[in-house]
Write an enzyme that holds these catalytic residues in place. Structure first.
Site, PDB file in Angstrom:
ATOM      1  N   ARG A  58      15.949 -48.346  56.434  1.00  0.00           N
ATOM      2  CA  ARG A  58      16.674 -47.359  56.179  1.00  0.00           C
ATOM      3  C   ARG A  58      16.298 -45.857  55.951  1.00  0.00           C
ATOM      4  NH1 ARG A  58      17.582 -52.294  52.880  1.00  0.00           N
ATOM      5  NH2 ARG A  58      15.931 -51.314  51.510  1.00  0.00           N
ATOM      6  N   GLU A  95       2.653 -57.444  46.415  1.00  0.00           N
ATOM      7  CA  GLU A  95       2.545 -58.280  45.338  1.00  0.00           C
ATOM      8  C   GLU A  95       1.762 -60.034  45.633  1.00  0.00           C
ATOM      9  OE1 GLU A  95       5.117 -59.772  41.413  1.00  0.00           O
ATOM     10  OE2 GLU A  95       5.791 -58.369  42.932  1.00  0.00           O
TER      11      GLU A  95
END
Length: 172
Positions: A58, A95
């Site tokens: 994006r 993560e």
């Protein structure tokens, strides 16, 4: 114009518990998209860049038209294996695991002033990795801009002091 009126919120995407801020509705509204590009043009121009870098995918939608509007070059920061030719890579921690981003080795020149663009700043991991990647090329990262910032995730704290600007902030 309040650009938040043109951002759609989608709960539980891409997984349960996440509220996704979708810029598709902003892109589809010609007037709102022009306002967003006008505002980003003013922000980015302050940094006096030589080239704009968009983060897959994006970020391409933001950086490419902005580069054309400002008469600047545009380059892509992509996931590993997506760019042809010689590339420079940077691996970074997620993560749960790691990821790698790349840029073509001849995409920016030493000391070129670069502004990085993306649609959204969340935790700042990919943006921080993009700064590190561009630093490896010898570029001078002079600024960062996004359409949206999720301030509650404190992503700007990971940007190594590079100036950051956003059009819209969500605080929760």
């Amino acid at each position: 114009m309040d650009l938040k009126d043109h951002i759609r919120s989608i709960p539980d995407f891409p997984k349960e518990g996440i509220l996704f801020y979708d810029i598709s509705t902003l892109l589809a509204h010609a007037d709102a998209w022009q306002v967003a590009l006008d505002r980003l043009s003013k922000i980015v121009s302050q940094f006096q860049p030589d080239i704009l870098a968009g983060i897959e995918s994006r970020g391409f939608l933001v950086a490419a038209p902005l580069a054309a509007r400002l008469g600047l070059g545009f380059t892509m920061i992509r996931k590993q294996g997506k760019l042809p030719g010689d590339t420079i890579s940077h691996e970074y921690d997620l993560e749960y695991g790691t990821d790698t981003i790349e840029i073509q080795s001849d995409a920016v020149k030493k000391d070129q002033r670069v502004v990085i663009l993306d649609d959204l700043l969340a935790t700042g991991g990919t943006m921080a990795a993009s700064i590190n990647l561009l630093n490896q090329t010898g570029a001078d990262v002079v600024g960062i801009a996004c359409i949206i910032e999720l301030t509650f995730l404190n992503g700007r704290d990971r940007l190594d002091g590079v100036p950051f600007e956003t059009l819209i902030a969500y605080d929760d």
